[in-house]
Write an enzyme that holds these catalytic residues in place. Sequence first.
Site, PDB file in Angstrom:
ATOM      1  N   VAL A 120       0.825  -1.224   0.000  1.00 44.87           N
ATOM      2  CA  VAL A 120       0.000   0.000   0.000  1.00 44.87           C
ATOM      3  C   VAL A 120       0.854   1.268   0.000  1.00 44.87           C
ATOM      4  O   VAL A 120       0.343   2.359  -0.265  1.00 44.87           O
ATOM      5  CB  VAL A 120      -0.999   0.052   1.188  1.00 44.87           C
ATOM      6  N   TYR A 140       4.002   6.330  15.975  1.00 45.28           N
ATOM      7  CA  TYR A 140       2.812   5.493  15.749  1.00 45.28           C
ATOM      8  C   TYR A 140       1.557   6.272  16.154  1.00 45.28           C
ATOM      9  O   TYR A 140       0.563   6.306  15.411  1.00 45.28           O
ATOM     10  CB  TYR A 140       2.911   4.170  16.526  1.00 45.28           C
ATOM     11  N   VAL A 174      -5.100  -5.700  20.834  1.00 44.74           N
ATOM     12  CA  VAL A 174      -5.618  -6.860  20.104  1.00 44.74           C
ATOM     13  C   VAL A 174      -4.430  -7.792  19.858  1.00 44.74           C
ATOM     14  O   VAL A 174      -3.418  -7.356  19.294  1.00 44.74           O
ATOM     15  CB  VAL A 174      -6.219  -6.456  18.731  1.00 44.74           C
ATOM     16  N   THR A 195      -2.444  -9.949  17.871  1.00 45.00           N
ATOM     17  CA  THR A 195      -2.266 -10.315  16.460  1.00 45.00           C
ATOM     18  C   THR A 195      -0.751 -10.394  16.234  1.00 45.00           C
ATOM     19  O   THR A 195      -0.004 -10.575  17.189  1.00 45.00           O
ATOM     20  CB  THR A 195      -2.868  -9.214  15.555  1.00 45.00           C
TER      21      THR A 195
HETATM   22  P1  NDP Z   1      -1.060  -7.650  11.899  1.00 39.85           P
HETATM   23  O1  NDP Z   1       0.421  -7.373  11.870  1.00 39.85           O
HETATM   24  O2  NDP Z   1      -1.527  -8.964  12.388  1.00 39.85           O
HETATM   25  O3  NDP Z   1      -1.669  -7.389  10.452  1.00 39.85           O
HETATM   26  C1  NDP Z   1      -1.255  -6.303   9.670  1.00 39.85           C
HETATM   27  C2  NDP Z   1      -1.742  -6.490   8.235  1.00 39.85           C
HETATM   28  O4  NDP Z   1      -1.354  -5.325   7.479  1.00 39.85           O
HETATM   29  C3  NDP Z   1      -1.122  -7.695   7.564  1.00 39.85           C
HETATM   30  O5  NDP Z   1      -2.103  -8.352   6.797  1.00 39.85           O
HETATM   31  C4  NDP Z   1      -0.065  -7.097   6.640  1.00 39.85           C
HETATM   32  O6  NDP Z   1       0.059  -7.893   5.468  1.00 39.85           O
HETATM   33  C5  NDP Z   1      -0.692  -5.746   6.287  1.00 39.85           C
HETATM   34  N1  NDP Z   1       0.299  -4.762   5.907  1.00 39.85           N
HETATM   35  C6  NDP Z   1       1.248  -4.197   6.693  1.00 39.85           C
HETATM   36  N2  NDP Z   1       2.016  -3.378   5.974  1.00 39.85           N
HETATM   37  C7  NDP Z   1       1.550  -3.426   4.688  1.00 39.85           C
HETATM   38  C8  NDP Z   1       1.934  -2.821   3.474  1.00 39.85           C
HETATM   39  N3  NDP Z   1       2.956  -1.969   3.422  1.00 39.85           N
HETATM   40  N4  NDP Z   1       1.246  -3.104   2.348  1.00 39.85           N
HETATM   41  C9  NDP Z   1       0.212  -3.967   2.394  1.00 39.85           C
HETATM   42  N5  NDP Z   1      -0.214  -4.569   3.508  1.00 39.85           N
HETATM   43  C10 NDP Z   1       0.459  -4.319   4.647  1.00 39.85           C
HETATM   44  O7  NDP Z   1      -1.665  -6.474  12.778  1.00 39.85           O
HETATM   45  P2  NDP Z   1      -3.175  -6.100  13.177  1.00 39.85           P
HETATM   46  O8  NDP Z   1      -4.158  -6.995  12.568  1.00 39.85           O
HETATM   47  O9  NDP Z   1      -3.187  -5.923  14.626  1.00 39.85           O
HETATM   48  O10 NDP Z   1      -3.229  -4.645  12.533  1.00 39.85           O
HETATM   49  C11 NDP Z   1      -4.232  -4.223  11.635  1.00 39.85           C
HETATM   50  C12 NDP Z   1      -4.517  -2.756  11.878  1.00 39.85           C
HETATM   51  O11 NDP Z   1      -5.037  -2.591  13.197  1.00 39.85           O
HETATM   52  C13 NDP Z   1      -3.298  -1.845  11.789  1.00 39.85           C
HETATM   53  O12 NDP Z   1      -3.680  -0.662  11.103  1.00 39.85           O
HETATM   54  C14 NDP Z   1      -2.976  -1.540  13.251  1.00 39.85           C
HETATM   55  O13 NDP Z   1      -2.325  -0.309  13.414  1.00 39.85           O
HETATM   56  C15 NDP Z   1      -4.378  -1.527  13.836  1.00 39.85           C
HETATM   57  N6  NDP Z   1      -4.483  -1.708  15.271  1.00 39.85           N
HETATM   58  C16 NDP Z   1      -3.984  -2.826  15.864  1.00 39.85           C
HETATM   59  C17 NDP Z   1      -4.103  -2.986  17.238  1.00 39.85           C
HETATM   60  C18 NDP Z   1      -3.522  -4.156  17.973  1.00 39.85           C
HETATM   61  O14 NDP Z   1      -3.391  -4.071  19.218  1.00 39.85           O
HETATM   62  N7  NDP Z   1      -3.205  -5.247  17.308  1.00 39.85           N
HETATM   63  C19 NDP Z   1      -4.816  -1.997  18.049  1.00 39.85           C
HETATM   64  C20 NDP Z   1      -5.267  -0.856  17.323  1.00 39.85           C
HETATM   65  C21 NDP Z   1      -5.135  -0.745  15.984  1.00 39.85           C
HETATM   66  P3  NDP Z   1       1.422  -8.272   4.743  1.00 39.85           P
HETATM   67  O15 NDP Z   1       2.500  -8.310   5.772  1.00 39.85           O
HETATM   68  O16 NDP Z   1       1.130  -9.591   4.098  1.00 39.85           O
HETATM   69  O17 NDP Z   1       1.603  -7.195   3.729  1.00 39.85           O
HETATM   70  C1  8X3 Z   2      -2.393  -0.595  18.862  1.00 38.80           C
HETATM   71  C2  8X3 Z   2      -2.731  -0.374  20.293  1.00 38.80           C
HETATM   72  O1  8X3 Z   2      -1.986   0.769  22.456  1.00 38.80           O
HETATM   73  O2  8X3 Z   2      -0.306  -0.520  21.217  1.00 38.80           O
HETATM   74  O3  8X3 Z   2      -2.778   0.456  18.079  1.00 38.80           O
HETATM   75  O4  8X3 Z   2      -1.052   1.601  20.412  1.00 38.80           O
HETATM   76  S1  8X3 Z   2      -1.460   0.421  21.112  1.00 38.80           S
END
Ligand code: NDP
Ligand code: 8X3
Length: 257
Positions: A64, A156, A189, A191
């Site tokens: 992206v 971040y 979350v 993940t």
């Molecule tokens: P994961 O690392 O499990 O998933 C991240 C996803 O984003 C993967 O599918 C990865 O796919 C994709 N991704 C990352 N960079 C790129 C890129 N440059 N181009 C295309 N795809 C990309 O993390 P989460 O599911 O936790 O994160 C998803 C969203 O949720 C994020 O925006 C994160 O900031 C947000 N979030 C997460 C929280 C948490 O505590 N986990 C809390 C709050 C928000 P691939 O590597 O195959 O490209």
């Molecule tokens: C992910 C949650 O609190 O690590 O966005 O920033 S936190």
Amino acid sequence: MNTTHKPIALITGATSGIGLATAYKLSELGYNLIITGRRKDRIDDITRQLISKGTDVLPLIFDVRDPQAVAKSLGNLPEPWEHIEVLVNNAGLAAGLEPIQEGLLDDWERMIDTNIKGLLYVTRTVSPGMIKRGKGHIFNIGSIAGKEVYPNGNVYCATKHAVDALSQAMRIDMLPYGIKVTQICPGAVETEFSLIRFHNDRNKADAVYKGFTPLKGEDIAECIASALTLQANICINDMVVMPVAQANSRNFFKKEV
Ligand code: NDP
Ligand code: 8X3
């Protein structure tokens, strides 16, 4: 191939975590799916599994952060895939957790380019079609880090504050066209998020979730589904979603482990 007349949803970052869980949830809700990510093996595997559940899938591999790749992948979708009704801007990451004076420039670039610019490139490409059809729902995955700042969260938090601002701004821009914009702001979350943040240090990543029950990707997928399935006249603008043991970005109730 999209062979059925189901509505179409596009989920960025569907190879893991929240995006992956959302793909399965929207498949259950009867959507055909465009799923994206950089890891081809995972996208292929997920595609097979979703197809076995009766969902038509268009898998797209691109970064992206690359505006040309976004335009090439999403700018000329074949019929009927171009009729995207739901966009989930989920791809994102945190990299590093250092004070600003020790931050790594490469971490900063990755977060800014993915979380802000990537979301913009995808939205810029997909939203004109929604406007043309007068129908759409955009979900931006923000964070509690977009509502507050916490120690060492600096860049971040800044990127997620930008997602917060962009969600408000695009809601205004989409208003005349009846397109909904919902920001989902999760707390912790479990993940691959922390593993990526700590540059693959498994011990540091696991320590984040010790002593309390974090959310799962599936919990956030449920929240997306609940906002998506409301009546046409209702839009949830903003949803802050926390584990019960987390009050805000700094206050957790953790048991000794
Ligand atoms: P994961 O690392 O499990 O998933 C991240 C996803 O984003 C993967 O599918 C990865 O796919 C994709 N991704 C990352 N960079 C790129 C890129 N440059 N181009 C295309 N795809 C990309 O993390 P989460 O599911 O936790 O994160 C998803 C969203 O949720 C994020 O925006 C994160 O900031 C947000 N979030 C997460 C929280 C948490 O505590 N986990 C809390 C709050 C928000 P691939 O590597 O195959 O490209
Ligand atoms: C992910 C949650 O609190 O690590 O966005 O920033 S936190």
